[in-house]
Scaffold this motif. Structure first.
Motif, short mmCIF file in Angstrom:
data_model
loop_
_atom_site.label_atom_id
_atom_site.label_comp_id
_atom_site.label_asym_id
_atom_site.label_seq_id
_atom_site.Cartn_x
_atom_site.Cartn_y
_atom_site.Cartn_z
N LYS A 1 19.99 24.17 58.19
CA LYS A 1 20.57 24.56 59.48
C LYS A 1 19.60 25.41 60.29
CE LYS A 1 23.89 27.48 59.14
NZ LYS A 1 25.23 28.02 58.83
N PHE B 1 17.02 23.26 62.07
CA PHE B 1 17.54 22.59 63.25
C PHE B 1 17.71 23.56 64.41
CE2 PHE B 1 18.64 19.32 60.17
CZ PHE B 1 18.39 18.17 60.89
N TRP C 1 21.67 15.17 69.83
CA TRP C 1 21.55 14.63 68.47
C TRP C 1 21.25 15.74 67.47
CZ3 TRP C 1 23.59 10.43 66.91
CH2 TRP C 1 23.67 9.31 67.73
N LEU D 1 23.76 16.92 64.34
CA LEU D 1 23.33 17.06 62.95
C LEU D 1 23.54 18.49 62.45
CD1 LEU D 1 20.03 14.96 63.01
CD2 LEU D 1 22.18 14.36 61.87
N ASN D 2 23.24 19.46 63.31
CA ASN D 2 23.39 20.85 62.93
C ASN D 2 24.85 21.20 62.66
OD1 ASN D 2 22.65 23.60 62.54
ND2 ASN D 2 23.16 24.05 64.66
N THR E 1 27.47 19.07 61.97
CA THR E 1 28.18 18.26 60.98
C THR E 1 27.46 18.27 59.62
OG1 THR E 1 27.04 16.29 61.81
CG2 THR E 1 29.21 16.78 62.71
N VAL E 2 26.24 17.75 59.60
CA VAL E 2 25.51 17.60 58.33
C VAL E 2 25.12 18.95 57.73
CG1 VAL E 2 23.47 16.62 57.23
CG2 VAL E 2 24.68 15.33 59.00
N CYS E 3 24.79 19.93 58.59
CA CYS E 3 24.28 21.21 58.08
C CYS E 3 25.31 22.33 58.15
CB CYS E 3 23.03 21.62 58.85
SG CYS E 3 21.66 20.47 58.68
#
Length: 315
Positions: free
Chosen positions: A32, A35, A231, A235-236, A238-240
Motif C-alpha cells: 500500500k 502505491f 487505476w 488497486l490501493n 481494493t488489493v492493498c
C-alpha cells in the motif's frame, strides 16, 4: 458466532496454505505504501490519496457492515459512539498523519515505523494498564528500536529530506494512535466481532474523508485526474486495503493468531523490494541490517506474548 468466524468457516486450508495466505496478506498490506508513493508522483497529496482510497475501498466495507449489522449481539447506542470514536482515531486521524509523513520519508522507513505498533501497545499497557513485562520483551524493544535508529540515521545522512524528521515524527504519532485504538477496541472487538468492528470503523473513516474533501479541495479536481491515477487508486483501495483484511481473517481462523503474526513478518522486507523495484529506492546493507533488527525485535515480542493477535488493517 462473530462475523470473522462466519467468513473463515467457509474457507478451509492446510497449515502451509494458511501461512502462505497470512504472508501474502502482509505483502499486499505493505505494498500500500508503494502505491501511495506512486500516487504522490502524479502530483497528489495526502488529502487526495486518502479520499481516493476510501472511495474505492469504502463500498466494500459498507457492504460488510450492512451484512453484519443484524448479527448478535445487537449494537447499542454506546457501541455506536465507541465505534465512531475508534473510526476517527484508528482509521481517519492515524491514516492522515501517516500519509502526510510519508511525503517526507522513504517507503521502507515508513513501514518499519508502523511495524513498531506492537511495541507501542506494550509500552502503553505498562504506562496506563500496569501490565507486567518480562525481560525478553524489554530486550525485544531494544533490538527493534536499535534497528529503527540505524536506518533513520543512515537515511538522514545519505538521502534525507529537509522535513524527514517531521515526517518520521508524524508517522510515529500515527503508530501510537493506532496502538491506542488497539487497546481501546479490545473489549468491543471480542463482544461484537473483529470484522464487524473494522467494517463499521472504516465506514466512519470513509464518511470523514469524503466530508473533508470538499472543505479542503475543489471537488472537480477528482474528475480531472487521469486514468492511471484512478487505476492506482483502485488497486490501493481494493488489493492493498480491503483484500488483506479478509486474507488475514481466514489465516487467523485456520492457524491461530500467533502463527499468522509470524508469517506476516515478511512485510517490511517486501516493502524494501517493492520500493526498489517500483520507486527506485536504494537498498543498502545498513537498511537490510536495520530491517532485520526491527523484524527480529517484533518477532521476539510477538513470541513472548501469550496470545498475539494481528490487527487486520494498519494505517
Amino acid at each position: 458466532m462473530n462475523s470473522a468466524v462466519l467468513v473463515a468457516d467457509r474457507i478451509r486450508m492446510s497449515h502451509r496454505g494458511s501461512l502462505a495466505l497470512a504472508a501474502a496478506g502482509a505483502v499486499l498490506l505493505s505494498a500500500k505504501v508503494v502505491f501511495v508513493k506512486l500516487l504522490y508522483q502524479h502530483g497528489l497529496d495526502a488529502v487526495d490519496v486518502i479520499t481516493l482510497r476510501m472511495l474505492t475501498a469504502g463500498p466494500l466495507f459498507l457492504a460488510v457492515a450492512v451484512w453484519t449489522w443484524r448479527q448478535t449481539p445487537r449494537l447499542r447506542a454506546g457501541d455506536l459512539l465507541r465505534v465512531a470514536g475508534l473510526g476517527f482515531m484508528g482509521y481517519y486521524a492515524s491514516s492522515m498523519l501517516d500519509l502526510i509523513g510519508l511525503q517526507y520519508v522513504s517507503a521502507g522507513l515508513e513501514r518499519l515505523i508502523l511495524f513498531l505498533t506492537p511495541s507501542f501497545v506494550l509500552l502503553l499497557g505498562i504506562l496506563f494498564l500496569r501490565r507486567r513485562v518480562r525481560p525478553v520483551q524489554w530486550l525485544s524493544l531494544v533490538v527493534a528500536y536499535a534497528g529503527i535508529a540505524l536506518i533513520f540515521q543512515h537515511e538522514l545522512s545519505v538521502i534525507g529530506h529537509p522535513n524527514m524528521v517531521w515526517g518520521a515524527t508524524l508517522i510515529g504519532i500515527s503508530a501510537v494512535m493506532y496502538a491506542v485504538y488497539l487497546l481501546l477496541s479490545e473489549g468491543l472487538m471480542q463482544r461484537i466481532g473483529a470484522l464487524r468492528l473494522v467494517a463499521l470503523a472504516l465506514c466512519v473513516s470513509t464518511l470523514l474523508c469524503l466530508t473533508q474533501y470538499p472543505l479542503l479541495r475543489p471537488v472537480g479536481r477528482l474528475l480531472e485526474l487521469p486514468a492511471p491515477v484512478w487505476w492506482l487508486a483502485l488497486l490501493n483501495g481494493t488489493v492493498c486495503t480491503a483484500l488483506p483484511i479478509f486474507m488475514t481473517m481466514v489465516a487467523v481462523r485456520n492457524i491461530g493468531a500467533g502463527h499468522a503474526t509470524q508469517a506476516g513478518m515478511v512485510g517490511p522486507a517486501s516493502t524494501l523490494l517493492l520500493a526498489a523495484w517500483l520507486l527506485d529506492e536504494p537498498i543498502t546493507a545498513i537498511q537490510l541490517a536495520g530491517t532485520a533488527l526491527v523484524t527480529a525485535g517484533i518477532l521476539m515480542l510477538s513470541s513472548a506474548q501469550a496470545a498475539p493477535r494481528p490487527e487486520p488493517l494498519a494505517p
